[in-house]
Design a protein around this motif. Sequence first.
Motif, PDB file in Angstrom:
ATOM      1  N   PRO A  44      21.302 -27.266 -64.887  1.00 28.46           N
ATOM      2  CA  PRO A  44      20.878 -25.911 -64.527  1.00 28.46           C
ATOM      3  C   PRO A  44      20.006 -25.925 -63.269  1.00 28.46           C
ATOM      4  N   GLN A  45      19.367 -27.059 -63.001  1.00 30.21           N
ATOM      5  CA  GLN A  45      18.595 -27.265 -61.775  1.00 30.21           C
ATOM      6  C   GLN A  45      18.954 -28.630 -61.207  1.00 30.21           C
ATOM      7  N   ILE A  46      19.059 -28.722 -59.891  1.00 32.43           N
ATOM      8  CA  ILE A  46      19.314 -29.998 -59.240  1.00 32.43           C
ATOM      9  C   ILE A  46      18.045 -30.856 -59.277  1.00 32.43           C
ATOM     10  N   TRP A  47      18.190 -32.184 -59.342  1.00 31.45           N
ATOM     11  CA  TRP A  47      17.044 -33.082 -59.486  1.00 31.45           C
ATOM     12  C   TRP A  47      16.909 -34.041 -58.305  1.00 31.45           C
ATOM     13  N   GLU A  48      17.220 -33.554 -57.127  1.00 30.52           N
ATOM     14  CA  GLU A  48      16.911 -34.264 -55.884  1.00 30.52           C
ATOM     15  C   GLU A  48      15.959 -33.387 -55.080  1.00 30.52           C
ATOM     16  N   ASP A  49      14.914 -33.963 -54.540  1.00 30.85           N
ATOM     17  CA  ASP A  49      13.869 -33.189 -53.879  1.00 30.85           C
ATOM     18  C   ASP A  49      14.355 -32.694 -52.514  1.00 30.85           C
ATOM     19  N   PRO A  50      14.501 -31.375 -52.323  1.00 31.09           N
ATOM     20  CA  PRO A  50      15.021 -30.860 -51.050  1.00 31.09           C
ATOM     21  C   PRO A  50      14.058 -31.051 -49.886  1.00 31.09           C
ATOM     22  N   GLU A  51      12.758 -31.150 -50.172  1.00 32.49           N
ATOM     23  CA  GLU A  51      11.798 -31.340 -49.080  1.00 32.49           C
ATOM     24  C   GLU A  51      11.993 -32.705 -48.427  1.00 32.49           C
ATOM     25  N   GLY A 165      16.053 -18.168 -71.357  1.00 36.02           N
ATOM     26  CA  GLY A 165      15.587 -19.413 -70.757  1.00 36.02           C
ATOM     27  C   GLY A 165      16.727 -20.283 -70.275  1.00 36.02           C
ATOM     28  N   PHE A 166      17.317 -19.924 -69.144  1.00 31.58           N
ATOM     29  CA  PHE A 166      18.493 -20.630 -68.638  1.00 31.58           C
ATOM     30  C   PHE A 166      18.271 -22.127 -68.502  1.00 31.58           C
ATOM     31  N   TYR A 167      17.068 -22.543 -68.087  1.00 37.19           N
ATOM     32  CA  TYR A 167      16.823 -23.962 -67.802  1.00 37.19           C
ATOM     33  C   TYR A 167      16.685 -24.806 -69.063  1.00 37.19           C
ATOM     34  N   ARG A 168      16.763 -24.170 -70.218  1.00 35.44           N
ATOM     35  CA  ARG A 168      16.793 -24.906 -71.472  1.00 35.44           C
ATOM     36  C   ARG A 168      18.228 -25.145 -71.943  1.00 35.44           C
ATOM     37  N   HIS A 169      19.185 -24.688 -71.143  1.00 35.56           N
ATOM     38  CA  HIS A 169      20.604 -24.872 -71.454  1.00 35.56           C
ATOM     39  C   HIS A 169      21.194 -25.967 -70.557  1.00 35.56           C
ATOM     40  N   GLY A 170      22.483 -26.188 -70.696  1.00 40.66           N
ATOM     41  CA  GLY A 170      23.112 -27.279 -69.975  1.00 40.66           C
ATOM     42  C   GLY A 170      22.743 -28.600 -70.619  1.00 40.66           C
ATOM     43  N   LEU A 171      23.486 -29.642 -70.298  1.00 39.32           N
ATOM     44  CA  LEU A 171      23.223 -30.947 -70.902  1.00 39.32           C
ATOM     45  C   LEU A 171      21.801 -31.412 -70.639  1.00 39.32           C
ATOM     46  N   LEU A 172      21.344 -31.282 -69.396  1.00 39.45           N
ATOM     47  CA  LEU A 172      20.025 -31.784 -69.061  1.00 39.45           C
ATOM     48  C   LEU A 172      18.927 -30.949 -69.712  1.00 39.45           C
ATOM     49  N   GLY A 173      19.086 -29.621 -69.692  1.00 35.71           N
ATOM     50  CA  GLY A 173      18.085 -28.773 -70.320  1.00 35.71           C
ATOM     51  C   GLY A 173      17.939 -29.067 -71.797  1.00 35.71           C
ATOM     52  N   ARG A 174      19.045 -29.266 -72.481  1.00 35.94           N
ATOM     53  CA  ARG A 174      18.993 -29.563 -73.911  1.00 35.94           C
ATOM     54  C   ARG A 174      18.471 -30.969 -74.171  1.00 35.94           C
ATOM     55  N   PHE A 175      18.778 -31.892 -73.262  1.00 40.24           N
ATOM     56  CA  PHE A 175      18.272 -33.253 -73.409  1.00 40.24           C
ATOM     57  C   PHE A 175      16.752 -33.265 -73.293  1.00 40.24           C
ATOM     58  N   ILE A 176      16.218 -32.528 -72.308  1.00 41.66           N
ATOM     59  CA  ILE A 176      14.768 -32.438 -72.161  1.00 41.66           C
ATOM     60  C   ILE A 176      14.155 -31.825 -73.425  1.00 41.66           C
ATOM     61  N   TRP A 277       7.094 -29.391 -63.739  1.00 38.21           N
ATOM     62  CA  TRP A 277       7.041 -28.184 -64.555  1.00 38.21           C
ATOM     63  C   TRP A 277       8.262 -28.081 -65.460  1.00 38.21           C
ATOM     64  N   GLN A 278       9.436 -28.355 -64.921  1.00 40.27           N
ATOM     65  CA  GLN A 278      10.643 -28.252 -65.741  1.00 40.27           C
ATOM     66  C   GLN A 278      10.697 -29.355 -66.792  1.00 40.27           C
ATOM     67  N   ALA A 279      10.241 -30.558 -66.458  1.00 37.42           N
ATOM     68  CA  ALA A 279      10.305 -31.672 -67.404  1.00 37.42           C
ATOM     69  C   ALA A 279       9.290 -31.516 -68.535  1.00 37.42           C
ATOM     70  N   PHE A 280       8.067 -31.112 -68.204  1.00 38.33           N
ATOM     71  CA  PHE A 280       6.992 -31.111 -69.191  1.00 38.33           C
ATOM     72  C   PHE A 280       6.650 -29.717 -69.731  1.00 38.33           C
ATOM     73  N   ASN A 281       6.894 -28.668 -68.944  1.00 34.23           N
ATOM     74  CA  ASN A 281       6.609 -27.310 -69.401  1.00 34.23           C
ATOM     75  C   ASN A 281       7.877 -26.517 -69.695  1.00 34.23           C
ATOM     76  N   ARG A 282       9.009 -27.020 -69.252  1.00 35.34           N
ATOM     77  CA  ARG A 282      10.327 -26.455 -69.501  1.00 35.34           C
ATOM     78  C   ARG A 282      10.503 -25.068 -68.883  1.00 35.34           C
ATOM     79  N   GLU A 283       9.810 -24.829 -67.783  1.00 32.93           N
ATOM     80  CA  GLU A 283       9.958 -23.585 -67.039  1.00 32.93           C
ATOM     81  C   GLU A 283       9.305 -23.765 -65.670  1.00 32.93           C
ATOM     82  N   TYR A 284       9.519 -22.805 -64.777  1.00 32.66           N
ATOM     83  CA  TYR A 284       8.835 -22.815 -63.491  1.00 32.66           C
ATOM     84  C   TYR A 284       7.444 -22.192 -63.628  1.00 32.66           C
TER      85      TYR A 284
END
Length: 417
Positions: A44-51, A165-176, A277-284
């Motif tokens: 649901p979110q990409i995990w490469e740092d765009p900066e 809570g879209f970011y709690r879906h998808g394989l990665l969201g559910r895995f977290i 935030w997404q890994a530990f708080n599960r939201e932005y």
Amino acid sequence: MTTASPQPATKDLLNSAVNNTSLLSRKGILDRLFTKWFDRLVYPQIWEDPEVDIRALELDQHSRIFTISSGGCNALNYLTVKPNSITVVDLNEAHIALINLKKAALKHLPDHESFFDFFGRADRAKNLDAYEIHIKPHLDEKTIDYWEGREAFWKPRRIEYFTDGFYRHGLLGRFIGAIHWVSRRLGYHIENVMQARTLDEQQHLFNEHVAPVFDTRLMKFLCNRSVVMYSLGIPPAQFDEMDKESKQTQQGMHNLLKERARRLACDFPLEDNYFAWQAFNREYDIKHRRALPRYLQQAHFETLKHEIDRIQVHHQSMTERLKAMPANSLNAYLFLDAQDWMNEAQLSELWQEVNRTAMPGAKVVFRTAGETSPLEAKLPEVLLAAWQTDVEANRAWTRQDRSAIYGGVHLYTRQAD
């Protein structure tokens, strides 16, 4: 509403990309299990740092970018510098549907707040109305079919993910989510890391609430099972590289993963690290809105809205899309971690097209599960002859990547003929 042109199925594209060994081998069996597992929304979110990408590639208005979509975030993040063009590919139709949804939302939602409600908060009931009124009329049929479809007949339509809570879906969201659940059963609360206000507090809370989870017997067992890692989008070839690195450093897979989690939790201020935030708080960070990717920040909304047609999306492999592009037409390539999936023949075919399409001075950035680049070992020397890389500079880029989940970030630059 436009009509989508026929496209190959995700499973067919994944089969050709991943299944490059005999079905009778261990790797062949695991590859095919991964292919089946990956045929759905993964990121649901990409995990490469765009900066890191923007600085390493020196992206600007002259950039002609070629990138993999994944969650679609970074293509939009790159758009904030107003590049000449962005060509986006992905093997996964769910990721294609996601970036198409984001493109239509940027173009047709009335203001930044409605866009932020949809993709920042991603948990408002009114997002369904926004979809029906402003977004759906501008989507192709294939994208509508995806978002109005269901993973199973008893589950909600996928578009309803944006109401709970879209970011709690998808394989990665559910895995977290599963990691949080398991940690609580073991007596730890990894979300407590987010209480930190300084880097020292981040380290203390990590040592107290997160590090011990990796040292439990259960986590040691799970970390050594490649099938478990599928939910992180890690195919068998990548798992093998990580396993090799853990053995070479004599630290065990659980310690390798613990160190990457430590970097994520401790090496960067939490106030603007949206990966943490997404890994530990599960939201932005929806209150202060500092820990957000560029594309969700209000300052960039009008730019994205006006520039969105510079992004062209293709449900296709990298190599096949590059074959269809003119010579000397690109100067910035982002391959994420896709090369970890490839054998020597696939890598060579890809880099033949990179050499053909690359302008003088072009740059390529990619990630690897292990620390080292696979190119020198797997590519014929002639294909890399025009490219230079700096191992120490790559280590510096790796240290700057706030997501911290990869072993290496690598930058290659094409020299003038």
